[in-house]
Design a protein around this motif. Structure first.
Motif, PDB file in Angstrom:
ATOM      1  N   ASN A 120       0.709  -1.307  -0.193  1.00 27.28           N
ATOM      2  CA  ASN A 120      -0.154  -0.105  -0.078  1.00 27.28           C
ATOM      3  C   ASN A 120       0.860   1.358   0.000  1.00 27.28           C
ATOM      4  O   ASN A 120       1.653   1.224   0.796  1.00 27.28           O
ATOM      5  N   VAL A 121       0.674   2.160  -0.955  1.00 26.86           N
ATOM      6  CA  VAL A 121       1.373   3.556  -1.130  1.00 26.86           C
ATOM      7  C   VAL A 121       0.406   4.673  -1.043  1.00 26.86           C
ATOM      8  O   VAL A 121      -0.595   4.631  -1.515  1.00 26.86           O
ATOM      9  N   GLU A 122       0.903   5.593  -0.243  1.00 21.17           N
ATOM     10  CA  GLU A 122       0.149   6.682  -0.185  1.00 21.17           C
ATOM     11  C   GLU A 122       0.870   7.902  -0.398  1.00 21.17           C
ATOM     12  O   GLU A 122       1.910   8.150   0.248  1.00 21.17           O
ATOM     13  N   THR A 123       0.703   9.059  -1.099  1.00 25.38           N
ATOM     14  CA  THR A 123       1.246  10.336  -0.996  1.00 25.38           C
ATOM     15  C   THR A 123       0.169  11.369  -0.621  1.00 25.38           C
ATOM     16  O   THR A 123      -0.973  11.416  -0.799  1.00 25.38           O
ATOM     17  N   PHE A 124       0.748  12.468   0.168  1.00 25.43           N
ATOM     18  CA  PHE A 124      -0.227  13.321   0.936  1.00 25.43           C
ATOM     19  C   PHE A 124       0.346  14.697   0.883  1.00 25.43           C
ATOM     20  O   PHE A 124       1.580  15.099   0.825  1.00 25.43           O
ATOM     21  N   TYR A 125      -0.604  15.511   0.870  1.00 20.89           N
ATOM     22  CA  TYR A 125      -0.123  17.224   0.860  1.00 20.89           C
ATOM     23  C   TYR A 125      -1.070  17.564   1.593  1.00 20.89           C
ATOM     24  O   TYR A 125      -2.306  17.688   1.237  1.00 20.89           O
ATOM     25  N   TRP A 126      -0.902  18.306   2.859  1.00 19.71           N
ATOM     26  CA  TRP A 126      -1.682  18.828   3.635  1.00 19.71           C
ATOM     27  C   TRP A 126      -1.405  20.464   3.827  1.00 19.71           C
ATOM     28  O   TRP A 126      -0.153  20.742   4.109  1.00 19.71           O
ATOM     29  N   ASP A 127      -2.249  21.202   3.768  1.00 20.59           N
ATOM     30  CA  ASP A 127      -2.239  22.742   3.664  1.00 20.59           C
ATOM     31  C   ASP A 127      -2.835  23.017   5.231  1.00 20.59           C
ATOM     32  O   ASP A 127      -4.338  22.923   5.284  1.00 20.59           O
ATOM     33  N   TYR A 128      -2.189  23.591   5.968  1.00 22.83           N
ATOM     34  CA  TYR A 128      -2.663  23.894   7.484  1.00 22.83           C
ATOM     35  C   TYR A 128      -2.355  25.140   7.780  1.00 22.83           C
ATOM     36  O   TYR A 128      -1.335  25.727   7.779  1.00 22.83           O
ATOM     37  N   THR A 129      -3.701  25.798   8.126  1.00 21.51           N
ATOM     38  CA  THR A 129      -3.652  27.126   8.395  1.00 21.51           C
ATOM     39  C   THR A 129      -4.263  27.773   9.683  1.00 21.51           C
ATOM     40  O   THR A 129      -5.194  27.053  10.119  1.00 21.51           O
ATOM     41  N   ASP A 130      -4.031  28.845   9.897  1.00 22.70           N
ATOM     42  CA  ASP A 130      -4.542  29.538  11.296  1.00 22.70           C
ATOM     43  C   ASP A 130      -4.156  28.623  12.386  1.00 22.70           C
ATOM     44  O   ASP A 130      -5.198  28.478  13.410  1.00 22.70           O
ATOM     45  N   GLN A 131      -3.078  27.771  12.649  1.00 23.03           N
ATOM     46  CA  GLN A 131      -2.885  27.043  13.670  1.00 23.03           C
ATOM     47  C   GLN A 131      -2.824  27.550  15.051  1.00 23.03           C
ATOM     48  O   GLN A 131      -2.427  28.777  15.245  1.00 23.03           O
ATOM     49  N   GLN A 132      -3.635  26.824  15.886  1.00 24.09           N
ATOM     50  CA  GLN A 132      -3.736  27.331  17.200  1.00 24.09           C
ATOM     51  C   GLN A 132      -2.438  27.185  18.212  1.00 24.09           C
ATOM     52  O   GLN A 132      -2.249  25.858  18.105  1.00 24.09           O
ATOM     53  N   ILE A 133      -1.575  28.038  18.725  1.00 26.26           N
ATOM     54  CA  ILE A 133      -0.554  27.762  19.663  1.00 26.26           C
ATOM     55  C   ILE A 133      -0.751  28.486  20.779  1.00 26.26           C
ATOM     56  O   ILE A 133      -1.241  29.687  20.834  1.00 26.26           O
ATOM     57  N   SER A 134      -0.500  27.680  21.814  1.00 28.53           N
ATOM     58  CA  SER A 134      -0.398  28.411  23.266  1.00 28.53           C
ATOM     59  C   SER A 134       1.048  28.890  23.557  1.00 28.53           C
ATOM     60  O   SER A 134       1.948  28.170  23.494  1.00 28.53           O
ATOM     61  N   TYR A 135       1.220  30.318  23.954  1.00 26.44           N
ATOM     62  CA  TYR A 135       2.311  30.731  24.370  1.00 26.44           C
ATOM     63  C   TYR A 135       2.227  32.071  25.054  1.00 26.44           C
ATOM     64  O   TYR A 135       1.057  32.596  25.066  1.00 26.44           O
ATOM     65  N   PHE A 136       3.260  32.703  25.742  1.00 30.99           N
ATOM     66  CA  PHE A 136       3.159  33.919  26.430  1.00 30.99           C
ATOM     67  C   PHE A 136       3.342  35.116  25.173  1.00 30.99           C
ATOM     68  O   PHE A 136       4.441  35.106  24.639  1.00 30.99           O
ATOM     69  N   ASN A 137       2.175  35.578  25.019  1.00 32.51           N
ATOM     70  CA  ASN A 137       2.163  36.400  24.065  1.00 32.51           C
ATOM     71  C   ASN A 137       1.610  37.811  24.446  1.00 32.51           C
ATOM     72  O   ASN A 137       0.784  37.881  25.567  1.00 32.51           O
ATOM     73  N   VAL A 138       1.626  38.933  23.793  1.00 29.64           N
ATOM     74  CA  VAL A 138       0.884  40.134  24.009  1.00 29.64           C
ATOM     75  C   VAL A 138      -0.554  40.122  23.561  1.00 29.64           C
ATOM     76  O   VAL A 138      -0.510  40.235  22.186  1.00 29.64           O
ATOM     77  N   ASN A 139      -1.452  40.242  24.210  1.00 28.86           N
ATOM     78  CA  ASN A 139      -2.856  40.205  23.929  1.00 28.86           C
ATOM     79  C   ASN A 139      -3.327  41.529  23.485  1.00 28.86           C
ATOM     80  O   ASN A 139      -2.580  42.342  23.405  1.00 28.86           O
ATOM     81  N   ALA A 140      -4.701  41.714  22.981  1.00 29.81           N
ATOM     82  CA  ALA A 140      -5.044  42.994  22.632  1.00 29.81           C
ATOM     83  C   ALA A 140      -5.301  43.946  23.507  1.00 29.81           C
ATOM     84  O   ALA A 140      -5.202  45.281  23.113  1.00 29.81           O
ATOM     85  N   GLN A 141      -5.245  43.600  25.030  1.00 24.59           N
ATOM     86  CA  GLN A 141      -5.314  44.664  25.788  1.00 24.59           C
ATOM     87  C   GLN A 141      -3.629  45.045  26.137  1.00 24.59           C
ATOM     88  O   GLN A 141      -3.320  45.765  27.098  1.00 24.59           O
ATOM     89  N   ASN A 142      -2.588  44.571  25.442  1.00 22.97           N
ATOM     90  CA  ASN A 142      -1.123  45.163  25.628  1.00 22.97           C
ATOM     91  C   ASN A 142      -0.644  44.513  26.998  1.00 22.97           C
ATOM     92  O   ASN A 142       0.048  45.061  27.593  1.00 22.97           O
ATOM     93  N   VAL A 143      -1.202  43.286  27.229  1.00 19.20           N
ATOM     94  CA  VAL A 143      -0.661  42.552  28.364  1.00 19.20           C
ATOM     95  C   VAL A 143      -0.167  41.208  28.069  1.00 19.20           C
ATOM     96  O   VAL A 143      -0.627  40.676  27.232  1.00 19.20           O
TER      97      VAL A 143
END
Length: 811
Positions: free
Chosen positions: A597-620
């Protein structure tokens, strides 16, 4: 489509053409001893052999699960190159499929890889802790978005656990036991009993235990699971099956251990500790006492191993009502599940993490399947899901004490369908769609106690000036214990003589330390918000039976993972999306002795959700989830099974995966700027702290080794009324990364793992006994990491060589 992906597709097309041509030249023959017993799967909600299923799927039989000692979802990665499952504390896991997943333990974040148990989709990351890996018919691993039949959040794939169901008019069962090093034991059994001619029950149970693999006793295993099913066939048309299960998890549990630390310029300094120390050994604690932590800039305290524990229960009830009519089949699956967790672990890299969570879900699915005329098959249904979560979580960083307290609820409603048009006897066109409506609500509060050396920013005193301030001297600044309410934290400061004055500065408080060396900011962030989203997902597929032994399929499918809400902020994160293109071929060659069995794939992954220390909309600056990523994941998967002789079987799996972040930018501020990517200053916080944007585009997606290989051989030596089965398999994968920050300790070096199994069995299948030795290389390998801010870089290591004996009696 990029050139290298096009080249891969052409290569697969050429290979497919050659094997199809070979198949067409062969004439059908009767079955021979070298033919395979076909694995039947239900990934498309209908029974098909694996070779007849036009999708990217790995099906793992019950026999294979037993021989490889697979007792949990995390261990499936040993058999499926595309899959990675890690745990860094508590019972929640992070699941990745070919670079798609979510690196977060947050219970309010939906997983991208859905675990489905007995036809019921489990909503949260804690689902992987379910103790269901015994008395199974098989495990199906579906790769890529399953946005039509399996729903909205299966952007990366589905792990489908299928238990053995009750059998009418049959008394049967088994008892199985395993003993191994590290004090390991695994006892399981099942019994099938007829109640009447038309009804039966099946009872199954499992008890797993293992001592901790680390010197401090951490990373042990203690799980007990019970499953009960009742089946009643009312008539030829109507049947009802009711099932219940419960898993109890105890022991110390998963914990990470110190790997090293970073200096203020983020140069990595390894700890030099043995990888089996664990977080609470004497050596680990001595190392902790040499590491400064911000923003108090004192040395970290020791970890008390007696404070680490896991106490969790997962339980559920579900039913399956089936009506088999002349022209259609109706299936109705109502379900209820609940998980409760109280776990204290070392994972954040500072001190203890403490999960106190309860999650409860209710779901119902109604499906109809049948034919329209002579040429169209259909599956159509509706789905309803709702959940409630209560969380009280602490992440003790000694000088920072974040206390999360929240309640969350959500509903998901969907209508879905799939049509299969039989163009002729050899060709089929399949079209599917699903429309999903999600609604979520979250009410909560984040109380954060932050101890600063000197004053609040911009008066914060950092090294080397902090040494002159005396912040590093033991007893000069408070190190918080692990508490769970803000009232406890404030009272602890007062009772222990650190502070006597609490000054309101809405929405929080300022608590000056009486010794004048520092100050405590009690920051309060309240959340009371809702989120709604609705999305369609699609699938279109073409299948062509080129010959009796070869099938070609071409599929385009989409998936989306709902956005959501989070404590500490009223800013929602949005949905993420994936578009997947798949070209594959299932082939049975050499007169039935070779499956290729053989498979080839191509995935286009957008707007990925990632958790990290970021500056939010309230500048915090705060730890939140946001949409920052886009990636391209592409490659080739080859799966071969060859019955070389009547008694010798050779297996091979190869996956090539090129997963790269096309667009990955992080926005953060000191001291949370430990990201090893090109940076520019793009603004400033209200206190003047610079806001930095890090450009990480082009880096490798996490948990995406470029090459993965698996090779195995099994030889059966028959004598008298018994068979001696000799099996050897090995897997290898090259370098991968375990974090987004491109830091040195996040790199997981290439490694191999080799397993040996020797089994003696009765040729009638009544009993077997065997010995095993797994991971003959005898190495503890890094499996996951956590990135420090100004603390300790932590890592999770797996088992070294395990060995033992196992036996099964069937009746």
């Amino acid at each position: 489509m990029k050139l290298n992906h096009l080249s891969a597709s052409v290569a697969v097309a050429l290979l497919t053409h050659s094997v199809i041509a070979a198949a067409q030249e062969e004439s059908p023959k009767e079955s021979k001893p070298t033919d395979f017993e076909q694995i039947i799967v239900t990934a498309n909600f209908k029974e098909q052999s694996l070779q007849e299923t036009g999708m990217a799927i790995d099906a793992i039989s019950a026999d294979r699960l037993a021989k490889e000692n697979i007792t949990s979802a995390a261990e499936l990665a040993a058999l499926v190159p595309a899959l990675t499952i890690t745990n860094s504390g508590g019972i929640s896991s992070q699941v990745y499929m070919r670079g798609v997943g979510n690196k977060s333990n947050n219970n309010y974040l939906d997983p991208a890889i859905i675990l489905t148990y007995d036809g019921v989709a489990l909503a949260k990351g804690s689902a992987t802790a379910i103790g269901g890996f015994f008395d199974l018919a098989r495990v199906e691993v579906l790769k890529g978005p399953q946005g039509t039949l399996y729903g909205k959040n299966a952007t990366g794939g589905v792990l489908n656990l299928v238990p053995v169901k009750p059998k009418l008019e049959e008394t049967s069962g088994f008892v199985s036991g395993l003993l191994g090093n590290y004090g390991a034991s695994n006892i399981s059994g099942a019994i099938n009993l007829p109640v009447t001619k038309n009804s039966a029950i099946r009872i199954a149970a499992n008890k797993i235990s293992r001592d901790g693999i680390n010197k401090d006793g951490t990373n042990d295993d203690d799980r007990t699971t019970v499953r009960l099913q009742y089946l009643h066939e009312f008539s030829d048309e109507w049947s009802l099956r009711i099932a219940g299960d419960m898993t109890d998890i105890g022991g110390v549990g998963f914990n990470t251990q110190p790997m090293g630390a970073y200096d203020p310029d983020f140069n990595y300094i390894p700890s030099g500790l043995d990888v089996t120390e664990g977080p609470a050994s004497d050596a680990s604690n001595a190392y902790r006492n040499t590491v400064l932590s911000a923003p108090g800039f004192g040395f970290l305290n020791a970890i008390d191993g007696d404070e680490l524990y896991t106490d969790a229960t997962l339980k559920g009830l579900n039913a399956e009502l089936i009506y088999r009519g002349e022209d259609f089949t109706m299936t109705f699956i109502p379900a209820w599940r609940k998980s409760e967790q109280d776990s204290r672990f070392v994972g954040p890299g500072f001190n203890y993490g403490w999960w106190q969570n309860t999650a409860e879900q209710r779901s119902a699915e109604l499906r109809f399947a049948g034919m329209i005329g002579d040429d169209i098959d259909y599956i159509a249904g509706v789905y309803y899901f709702d959940e409630d979560l209560i969380g009280n979580n602490t992440f003790n960083q000694e000088f920072v004490l974040p206390l999360q307290d929240y309640t969350s609820s959500g509903t998901s409603k969907a209508v879905f369908g799939e049509l299969t048009f039989h163009i002729n006897e050899e060709m089929r066109l399949i079209g599917g769609a699903r429309f999903t409506k999600d609604d979520k609500e979250l009410t909560g509060e984040m109380n954060n106690f932050i101890t600063f050396c000197g004053g609040l920013p911009p008066a914060l005193i950092t090294p080397p000036a902090s040494f002159a301030q005396g912040c590093h001297i033991e007893g000069n600044l408070p190190h918080y214990p692990t508490l769970d309410t803000p009232e406890q934290a404030t009272q602890w400061l007062i009772d222990n003589g650190w502070a006597s004055n609490v000054i309101p500065i809405p929405p929080g408080y300022l608590i000056p330390l009486d010794n004048g060396i520092g100050q405590v900011l009690h920051a309060i962030n309240q959340t009371d918000t809702s989120y709604s989203d609705s999305e369609p997902t699609f699938k279109i597929s073409y299948e062509w039976d080129v010959s009796a032994d070869s099938m070609l399929y071409l599929t385009y499918s989409t998936g989306y993972r709902s956005g959501g809400l989070q404590p500490a902020t009223n800013d929602p994160y949005e949905a993420e999306y994936i578009k997947a293109y798949t070209l594959g071929a299932n082939n049975t060659l050499l007169d039935g002795s070779l499956q290729l069995n053989v498979e080839t794939f191509y995935w286009d992954y957008t707007d990925q959700q990632i958790s990290y220390f970021n500056v939010n909309a309230q500048n915090v600056l705060e730890n939140t989830t946001t949409n920052v990523g886009a990636s391209t994941n592409k490659g080739i998967d080859i799966d071969a099974l060859w019955r070389a002789t009547e008694n010798t079987t050779i297996t091979a799996k190869v996956q090539y995966l090129k997963a790269t972040y096309d667009d990955l930018k992080f926005t953060t501020s000191p001291p949370r700027h430990n990201i090893n990517c090109p940076m520019e200053v793009v603004g400033a916080l209200d206190d003047g702290t610079p806001v930095m944007e890090f450009e990480c585009s082009g880096s490798q997606s996490i948990y995406s080794p470029e090459w993965s290989y698996q090779l195995g051989i099994e030889h059966v030596v028959p004598f008298n009324t018994m068979n001696l089965i000799l099996a050897l398999d090995t897997r290898w994968q090259n370098d991968q990364v375990s974090g987004f920050n491109n830091l040195a300790h996040e790199n997981i070096a290439a490694y191999s793992t080799t397993n040996l199994n020797v089994t003696l069995e009765d040729s009638e299948g009544n009993w077997n006994v065997g010995i095993f030795a797994h991971n003959l290389e005898d190495k503890h390998r890094l499996t996951s990491t956590q990135s420090p801010l100004l603390g300790v870089a932590m890592g999770q290591y797996g088992l070294d060589m395990t060995y033992g004996i196992r036996a099964t009696v069937n009746f």
